[in-house]
Design a protein around this motif. Structure first.
Motif, PDB file in Angstrom:
ATOM      1  N   MET A 116     -66.293 -58.648  -7.346  1.00 10.60           N
ATOM      2  CA  MET A 116     -66.891 -57.237  -7.250  1.00 10.60           C
ATOM      3  C   MET A 116     -66.002 -56.197  -6.358  1.00 10.60           C
ATOM      4  N   HIS A 117     -66.014 -54.994  -6.898  1.00 11.32           N
ATOM      5  CA  HIS A 117     -65.101 -54.056  -6.386  1.00 11.32           C
ATOM      6  C   HIS A 117     -66.023 -52.691  -6.215  1.00 11.32           C
ATOM      7  N   PRO A 118     -66.046 -51.974  -5.006  1.00  3.57           N
ATOM      8  CA  PRO A 118     -66.598 -51.082  -4.641  1.00  3.57           C
ATOM      9  C   PRO A 118     -66.184 -49.771  -5.552  1.00  3.57           C
ATOM     10  N   LEU A 119     -67.254 -48.983  -6.292  1.00  5.66           N
ATOM     11  CA  LEU A 119     -66.794 -48.019  -7.001  1.00  5.66           C
ATOM     12  C   LEU A 119     -67.259 -46.692  -6.368  1.00  5.66           C
ATOM     13  N   ILE A 120     -68.684 -46.559  -6.160  1.00  4.33           N
ATOM     14  CA  ILE A 120     -69.131 -45.243  -5.499  1.00  4.33           C
ATOM     15  C   ILE A 120     -70.129 -45.768  -4.402  1.00  4.33           C
ATOM     16  N   SER A 121     -69.987 -45.125  -3.479  1.00  3.46           N
ATOM     17  CA  SER A 121     -70.793 -45.400  -2.057  1.00  3.46           C
ATOM     18  C   SER A 121     -72.051 -44.384  -2.087  1.00  3.46           C
ATOM     19  N   GLY A 122     -72.005 -43.151  -2.946  1.00  3.55           N
ATOM     20  CA  GLY A 122     -72.957 -42.410  -2.714  1.00  3.55           C
ATOM     21  C   GLY A 122     -72.839 -41.067  -1.874  1.00  3.55           C
ATOM     22  N   HIS A 123     -73.711 -39.961  -1.832  1.00  3.71           N
ATOM     23  CA  HIS A 123     -73.544 -38.877  -1.019  1.00  3.71           C
ATOM     24  C   HIS A 123     -73.291 -39.493   0.407  1.00  3.71           C
ATOM     25  N   PRO A 124     -72.212 -38.742   1.007  1.00  5.44           N
ATOM     26  CA  PRO A 124     -72.041 -39.071   2.437  1.00  5.44           C
ATOM     27  C   PRO A 124     -73.109 -38.821   3.439  1.00  5.44           C
ATOM     28  N   ASP A 125     -74.222 -37.783   2.943  1.00  2.00           N
ATOM     29  CA  ASP A 125     -75.006 -37.324   4.124  1.00  2.00           C
ATOM     30  C   ASP A 125     -76.359 -38.090   3.935  1.00  2.00           C
ATOM     31  N   ILE A 126     -76.373 -39.028   2.946  1.00  2.71           N
ATOM     32  CA  ILE A 126     -77.723 -39.734   2.814  1.00  2.71           C
ATOM     33  C   ILE A 126     -77.572 -40.906   3.231  1.00  2.71           C
ATOM     34  N   GLU A 127     -78.264 -41.283   4.314  1.00  2.00           N
ATOM     35  CA  GLU A 127     -78.507 -42.351   5.092  1.00  2.00           C
ATOM     36  C   GLU A 127     -78.855 -43.828   4.394  1.00  2.00           C
ATOM     37  N   ARG A 128     -80.052 -43.556   3.756  1.00  2.00           N
ATOM     38  CA  ARG A 128     -80.589 -44.966   2.935  1.00  2.00           C
ATOM     39  C   ARG A 128     -80.268 -44.453   1.458  1.00  2.00           C
ATOM     40  N   LYS A 129     -79.661 -45.041   0.802  1.00  2.00           N
ATOM     41  CA  LYS A 129     -79.108 -44.530  -0.590  1.00  2.00           C
ATOM     42  C   LYS A 129     -79.956 -45.774  -1.266  1.00  2.00           C
ATOM     43  N   ARG A 130     -80.985 -45.048  -2.265  1.00  2.00           N
ATOM     44  CA  ARG A 130     -81.645 -45.635  -3.273  1.00  2.00           C
ATOM     45  C   ARG A 130     -81.527 -44.783  -4.706  1.00  2.00           C
ATOM     46  N   PHE A 131     -81.109 -45.530  -5.526  1.00  6.06           N
ATOM     47  CA  PHE A 131     -80.843 -44.999  -6.694  1.00  6.06           C
ATOM     48  C   PHE A 131     -81.039 -45.490  -8.083  1.00  6.06           C
ATOM     49  N   HIS A 132     -81.077 -44.665  -9.135  1.00  7.18           N
ATOM     50  CA  HIS A 132     -80.935 -44.940 -10.389  1.00  7.18           C
ATOM     51  C   HIS A 132     -79.597 -44.492 -10.953  1.00  7.18           C
ATOM     52  N   TYR A 133     -78.949 -45.177 -12.114  1.00  2.18           N
ATOM     53  CA  TYR A 133     -77.661 -44.536 -12.692  1.00  2.18           C
ATOM     54  C   TYR A 133     -77.637 -44.990 -14.500  1.00  2.18           C
ATOM     55  N   ALA A 134     -76.732 -44.283 -14.744  1.00  2.00           N
ATOM     56  CA  ALA A 134     -76.423 -44.593 -16.268  1.00  2.00           C
ATOM     57  C   ALA A 134     -74.882 -44.507 -16.396  1.00  2.00           C
ATOM     58  N   ALA A 135     -74.212 -45.301 -17.268  1.00  2.33           N
ATOM     59  CA  ALA A 135     -72.917 -45.156 -17.467  1.00  2.33           C
ATOM     60  C   ALA A 135     -72.484 -45.024 -19.016  1.00  2.33           C
ATOM     61  N   SER A 136     -71.768 -44.295 -19.269  1.00  2.00           N
ATOM     62  CA  SER A 136     -71.169 -43.817 -20.895  1.00  2.00           C
ATOM     63  C   SER A 136     -69.883 -44.136 -20.778  1.00  2.00           C
TER      64      SER A 136
ATOM     65  N   ASP B  18     -68.311 -43.552 -23.911  1.00  2.00           N
ATOM     66  CA  ASP B  18     -67.766 -42.818 -24.891  1.00  2.00           C
ATOM     67  C   ASP B  18     -67.772 -41.385 -24.065  1.00  2.00           C
ATOM     68  N   ASN B  19     -68.331 -41.013 -23.038  1.00  3.79           N
ATOM     69  CA  ASN B  19     -68.116 -39.713 -22.467  1.00  3.79           C
ATOM     70  C   ASN B  19     -67.456 -39.850 -21.038  1.00  3.79           C
ATOM     71  N   ASN B  20     -67.043 -41.007 -20.678  1.00  2.00           N
ATOM     72  CA  ASN B  20     -66.217 -41.243 -19.219  1.00  2.00           C
ATOM     73  C   ASN B  20     -67.103 -40.698 -18.351  1.00  2.00           C
ATOM     74  N   LEU B  21     -68.340 -41.148 -18.307  1.00  2.00           N
ATOM     75  CA  LEU B  21     -69.484 -40.755 -17.337  1.00  2.00           C
ATOM     76  C   LEU B  21     -70.264 -41.401 -16.538  1.00  2.00           C
ATOM     77  N   ILE B  22     -70.563 -41.531 -15.371  1.00  2.00           N
ATOM     78  CA  ILE B  22     -71.586 -42.087 -14.692  1.00  2.00           C
ATOM     79  C   ILE B  22     -72.426 -40.906 -13.908  1.00  2.00           C
ATOM     80  N   ALA B  23     -73.739 -41.120 -14.174  1.00  2.00           N
ATOM     81  CA  ALA B  23     -74.625 -40.275 -13.846  1.00  2.00           C
ATOM     82  C   ALA B  23     -75.839 -41.012 -12.851  1.00  2.00           C
TER      83      ALA B  23
END
Length: 348
Positions: A201-221, A223-228
């Motif tokens: 495993m390699h770290p990719l995104i640690s999240g917003h630096p001002d958010i202390e407890r990170k809880r999220f959903h995500y999607a990767a595309s 075709d669009n070179n995009l992670i949301a």
């Protein structure tokens, strides 16, 4: 000589001040290009009348089910079932086909069902078991012929950095939300790339630096070179390229960086389709009684610009996208348990 030295010092100070000023201006310009502050009260469309119920009479399915689509099939996981925990349906008419994954602690039983990873090219279905900390891979066609078939692959999951919420690309590249927990500290979520063959495993995104407890959903595309990435307890959507480089922070009207509070719920499931980002949204304080679920779908373009809000009118637990029929399939906590919404003409 002293006078000359004074001129030199003044000259140097002016240049330092000029450089600092340029840096500040560039930083402000850069941040303004990255940050977007949006209001979701613009174009709102009531689509409750377009939601179509999916009637599944048998087998009975618990309230913690998770929906998936693979090829011609609609797949549900049901971790509350004492029998089959992975259920396969014909996605055209939602008729039941077969089920697999008996609950238990035997060698080919599921102790604590996690999520599925779908390899559509190889028609392989991976099942995470967080009780055994193991991933098992099954051939889909073999399951359809014999629900009691044995897995083709088995490998262990990392116990200290547990991967969840998978987005499969190939055997050596899978995006995953990784949960880490240090003794005496709150657990954190961050996005990683995961090689399923080696376990690396390699770290990719640690999240917003001002958010202390990170809880999220995500999607990767791909075709669009995009992670949301949508944050559960903060009014924030973030977009990145596939290498983890930040594109935009999209702040909603209630954004703040206060410590995550489970009583306040903003975003839920998220997908990327039809050159749009679609994400479930609640944006209110959790009621004192009962679970809280998203009731709206917010539509953004791929640059994070707000397009519209779709008022679904049902409590959405999770949803997935069916590209063949251009529809969202939803698991609900409401008067109806499952439903779909066709997206034709709704995303402009």
């Amino acid at each position: 000589m002293e006078k000359h030295s004074g001129y030199v010092i003044l000259f140097i100070m002016k240049h330092i001040l000029f450089i600092v000023l340029i840096s500040l201006l560039w930083g402000c310009s850069h941040r303004s290009a990255v940050d977007k502050h949006l209001n979701h009260s613009g174009k709102v469309m009531d689509v409750k009348g377009l939601v179509k119920e999916i009637v599944i009479d048998s087998p009975l399915i618990g309230g913690l089910s998770r929906p998936y689509v693979m090829d011609k099939y609609f797949i549900l996981t049901d971790p509350q079932s004492e029998k089959n925990q992975v259920l396969i349906f014909d996605k055209e008419n939602f008729s039941y086909i077969t089920g697999m994954g008996i609950s238990g602690e035997g060698p080919n039983e599921i102790t604590s069902l996690g999520e599925l990873i779908l390899d559509e090219k190889q028609r392989c279905l991976y099942v995470a078991d967080y009780g055994k900390m193991q991933m098992s891979g099954y051939d889909l066609d073999s399951i359809l012929l014999n629900p009691n078939c044995l897995p083709k692959y088995k490998f262990d999951l990392n116990k200290t950095t547990t991967p969840v919420m998978f987005s499969y690309v190939n055997d050596t590249l899978c995006y995953a939300c990784c949960i880490t927990a240090k003794p005496g500290e709150i657990f954190q979520e961050h996005l990683v790339t995961w090689n399923m063959q080696t376990g690396d495993m390699h770290p990719l995104i640690s999240g917003h630096p001002d958010i202390e407890r990170k809880r999220f959903h995500y999607a990767a595309s791909i075709d669009n070179n995009l992670i949301a990435m949508s944050y559960d307890h903060h009014d924030l959507l973030a977009t990145y390229d596939l290498q983890g480089n930040l594109k935009h922070y999209i702040y909603g009207p209630s954004w703040n960086d206060a410590t995550s509070n489970a009583m306040i719920y903003y975003y839920g499931s998220i997908i990327i389709c039809n050159n749009r980002i679609i994400v479930g949204y609640f944006g209110k304080r959790n009621p004192d009684v009962g679970e809280v679920h998203v009731t709206n779908l917010i539509v953004y373009d791929l640059d994070g610009n707000y397009i519209k809000t779709l008022k679904v009118g049902y409590n959405i637990v999770l949803f997935c996208y069916d590209s063949e029929y251009n529809r969202i399939i939803m698991a609900l906590d409401d008067d109806i348990q499952f439903a779909y919404l066709k997206l034709d003409g709704l995303l402009e």
